[in-house]
Design an enzyme around this catalytic site. Structure first.
Site, short mmCIF file in Angstrom:
data_model
loop_
_atom_site.label_atom_id
_atom_site.label_comp_id
_atom_site.label_asym_id
_atom_site.label_seq_id
_atom_site.Cartn_x
_atom_site.Cartn_y
_atom_site.Cartn_z
CG HIS A 65 35.48 -28.44 14.35
ND1 HIS A 65 34.49 -28.52 15.06
CD2 HIS A 65 35.16 -27.17 13.59
CE1 HIS A 65 33.48 -27.67 15.08
NE2 HIS A 65 33.73 -26.86 14.11
CG ASN B 118 30.00 -21.77 10.56
OD1 ASN B 118 30.72 -22.72 11.11
ND2 ASN B 118 30.24 -20.49 10.81
CG ASN C 232 28.67 -22.61 14.44
OD1 ASN C 232 27.79 -22.25 15.11
ND2 ASN C 232 29.81 -22.06 14.61
#
Length: 232
Positions: free
Chosen positions: A48, A98, A144
């Protein structure tokens, strides 16, 4: 973090005293670019966070990787440099993925950089490890961090470098997959990907001003949705 909670936190963080009046840090005639490596704080080396890994490789190629410093005004770490008559800002948000768009939006205001001159680097589930692509604006495609940037900047024109991390296999969840580290075999491929990603970023950063191109997005939701796959 749920999407509703993310939006509430984003609204609170963007409602502070940081205003567009603070954006005069650079000369108005200077060409400016903001390059953002999306990821989660304290999760270096995970799939990520490959956006931050690529950004680090870019800083190293430019020989400015010793100039990272924290900037509370933008909730992130930055490098500011003049390269080839371009005012370049590299940004590593220190907020969760996020709500990372808060950091990007504040940096855009502080350094007077337009959304179309912001280049996002992020992981891409729909591309296998070893593949990269430039996406010229458009939807977040479920990412996100990109969604947060679109929400905070109120436009989707930002170009992105999408770095493939592949989809999970077996019973591994998507969350478990994106938070995992690359295997030793994948790491060998990633070393080559970093070189190619930096080459592609440099070509994007120092090409002709996109405002001079008839194919550049005009703004808002009308962003072009072209993709340019690399040859790797």
């Amino acid at each position: 973090m749920g999407r509703f909670l993310s939006r509430m936190i984003t609204r609170i963080l963007l409602s502070g005293p940081f205003t567009p009046g603070m954006s005069a840090e650079v000369e108005s005639h200077t060409r400016r670019r903001l390059v953002v490596g999306l990821g989660n704080p304290a999760m270096e080396g995970t799939r990520h966070n490959v956006g931050m890994t690529v950004l680090g490789a870019l800083a190293a190629r430019l020989s400015i990787d010793d100039r990272w410093h924290g900037d509370k005004c933008v909730a992130g770490e930055v490098i500011v440099s003049e390269i080839q008559n371009t005012h370049v800002v590299l940004l590593r948000p220190k907020l969760p993925m996020n709500i990372s768009g808060v950091s990007v939006a504040k940096a855009a205001v502080k350094y007077a950089i337009k959304p179309e001159d912001i280049l996002l680097i992020h992981d891409e589930l729909d591309k296998p490890v070893g593949k990269i692509a430039i996406k010229h604006g458009g939807s977040a495609r479920g990412h996100n961090g990109v969604r947060s940037c679109v929400d905070c900047l109120r436009t989707d024109v930002m170009p992105r470098l999408r770095v493939g991390i592949g989809r999970p296999t077996g019973n591994t969840s998507i969350r478990g997959h994106v938070l995992s580290r690359f295997s030793s075999e994948e790491q060998k491929v990633l070393d080559s990907v970093l070189i190619q990603s930096v080459d592609l970023l440099l070509s994007q950063l120092f090409k002709q001003d996109p405002q001079q191109s008839s194919s550049s997005p005009a703004g808002g939701r009308q962003a072009a949705r072209r993709e340019q796959d690399s040859s790797n």
